[in-house]
Design a protein around this motif. Structure first.
Motif, PDB file in Angstrom:
ATOM      1  N   ASP A 131      55.018  61.461 -48.021  1.00 30.91           N
ATOM      2  CA  ASP A 131      54.889  62.571 -48.930  1.00 30.91           C
ATOM      3  C   ASP A 131      55.243  62.084 -50.341  1.00 30.91           C
ATOM      4  O   ASP A 131      55.895  62.976 -50.955  1.00 30.91           O
ATOM      5  CB  ASP A 131      55.668  63.850 -48.481  1.00 30.91           C
ATOM      6  N   ASP A 132      55.108  60.949 -50.584  1.00 28.02           N
ATOM      7  CA  ASP A 132      55.126  60.458 -51.863  1.00 28.02           C
ATOM      8  C   ASP A 132      53.898  60.429 -52.813  1.00 28.02           C
ATOM      9  O   ASP A 132      52.993  59.824 -52.231  1.00 28.02           O
ATOM     10  CB  ASP A 132      55.987  58.880 -52.176  1.00 28.02           C
ATOM     11  N   TYR A 133      54.020  61.162 -53.811  1.00 33.46           N
ATOM     12  CA  TYR A 133      52.653  61.274 -54.643  1.00 33.46           C
ATOM     13  C   TYR A 133      52.796  59.863 -55.523  1.00 33.46           C
ATOM     14  O   TYR A 133      53.685  59.784 -56.387  1.00 33.46           O
ATOM     15  CB  TYR A 133      52.610  62.614 -55.479  1.00 33.46           C
ATOM     16  N   LEU A 134      51.946  58.938 -55.493  1.00 33.08           N
ATOM     17  CA  LEU A 134      52.149  57.602 -56.177  1.00 33.08           C
ATOM     18  C   LEU A 134      50.906  57.655 -57.318  1.00 33.08           C
ATOM     19  O   LEU A 134      50.910  56.673 -58.207  1.00 33.08           O
ATOM     20  CB  LEU A 134      51.398  56.731 -55.132  1.00 33.08           C
ATOM     21  N   GLY A 135      49.975  58.624 -57.491  1.00 34.46           N
ATOM     22  CA  GLY A 135      48.922  58.603 -58.636  1.00 34.46           C
ATOM     23  C   GLY A 135      47.750  58.242 -58.239  1.00 34.46           C
ATOM     24  O   GLY A 135      47.289  58.726 -57.155  1.00 34.46           O
TER      25      GLY A 135
END
Length: 244
Positions: A131-135
């Motif tokens: 659940d990490d938004y990386l781009g």
């Protein structure tokens, strides 16, 4: 019932939801915003709650109307989202991209997710299984490609999307269709392949106004859902109100 409203670059889209079921969808010009929304709520008087996100020009009259006539939730950069935003410039990340990422997390938990929104521009948004938004990426949308060829050349006509019959165009018009449509299809397949090679198991969601037009010609396995942003707003409403 909930009214979800998405103010885009060219149109306003809205939908009425009963829990997680989409009851009816609407699309209308921005200048008709208040009139159209009032008609929707007249048709669905039980839609007493609303949620709105916007990437288009400010609709202050509509915002005030919704605040006065519904239990209103506005989505902005300070809202609660179900992911960690690791974008280097989080304040510049479009609200529509954040809503799509939230929908991907809430509807596909524990997966690596790539959301592709084929609208005025094509946006690519990647959220890891943690659940990490990386781009992602932004590129010209399908109609923008046609518009650019017409605007920035002396003789190319203004055309509208049409699926080419071959990968070799045998006329100027067919050559433009091959370049615009097949070029975009190759772009999308290429992006998907890059993510699959790095992350292996990736859930790919294709949405936006051109999703249905493009979906059948893509090589990779995707979930095509032109209503995904509105559905994501609905899921985000329930998530936001659980976590206030």
């Amino acid at each position: 019932m909930l009214l979800a409203v998405d103010i885009g670059n060219t149109k306003i889209k809205a939908a009425v939801f009963e829990d997680n079921a989409l009851v009816e969808k609407f699309s209308f010009p921005q200048e008709e915003a208040v009139t159209q929304v009032a008609e929707i709520l007249k048709k669905y008087p039980r839609a007493t709650k609303s949620i709105l996100s916007s990437v288009g020009k400010e609709q202050n009259e509509l915002l005030l109307w919704l605040k006065n006539n519904t239990l209103f939730t506005g989505i902005n950069h300070t809202s609660v989202f179900p992911f960690t935003n690791k974008y280097a410039t989080p304040a510049t990340l479009g609200i529509d991209r954040m809503v799509l990422a939230a929908g991907a997390v809430l509807q596909h938990p524990g997966k690596n997710r790539l959301v592709i929104d084929a609208g005025t521009c094509i946006t690519y948004d990647f959220v890891s299984g943690a659940d990490d938004y990386l781009g992602g990426a932004i590129s010209p949308g399908l109609q923008l490609r046609y518009n650019a060829m017409h605007t920035f050349t002396a003789k190319l006509p203004l055309l509208y999307p049409e699926m080419p019959q071959s990968f070799t165009g045998n006329s100027t018009a067919q050559s433009m269709h091959v370049g615009a449509v097949n070029g975009l299809l190759h772009e999308i397949d290429g992006f998907v392949q890059q993510y699959v090679e790095q992350y292996q198991d990736v859930t790919v969601i294709l949405t936006g106004g051109d999703a249905d037009f493009l979906a059948k010609r893509l090589k990779n396995t995707i979930f095509a859902n032109s209503n995904f942003l509105l559905e994501s707003l609905n899921h985000l409403y329930h998530y936001t109100n659980r976590n206030d």
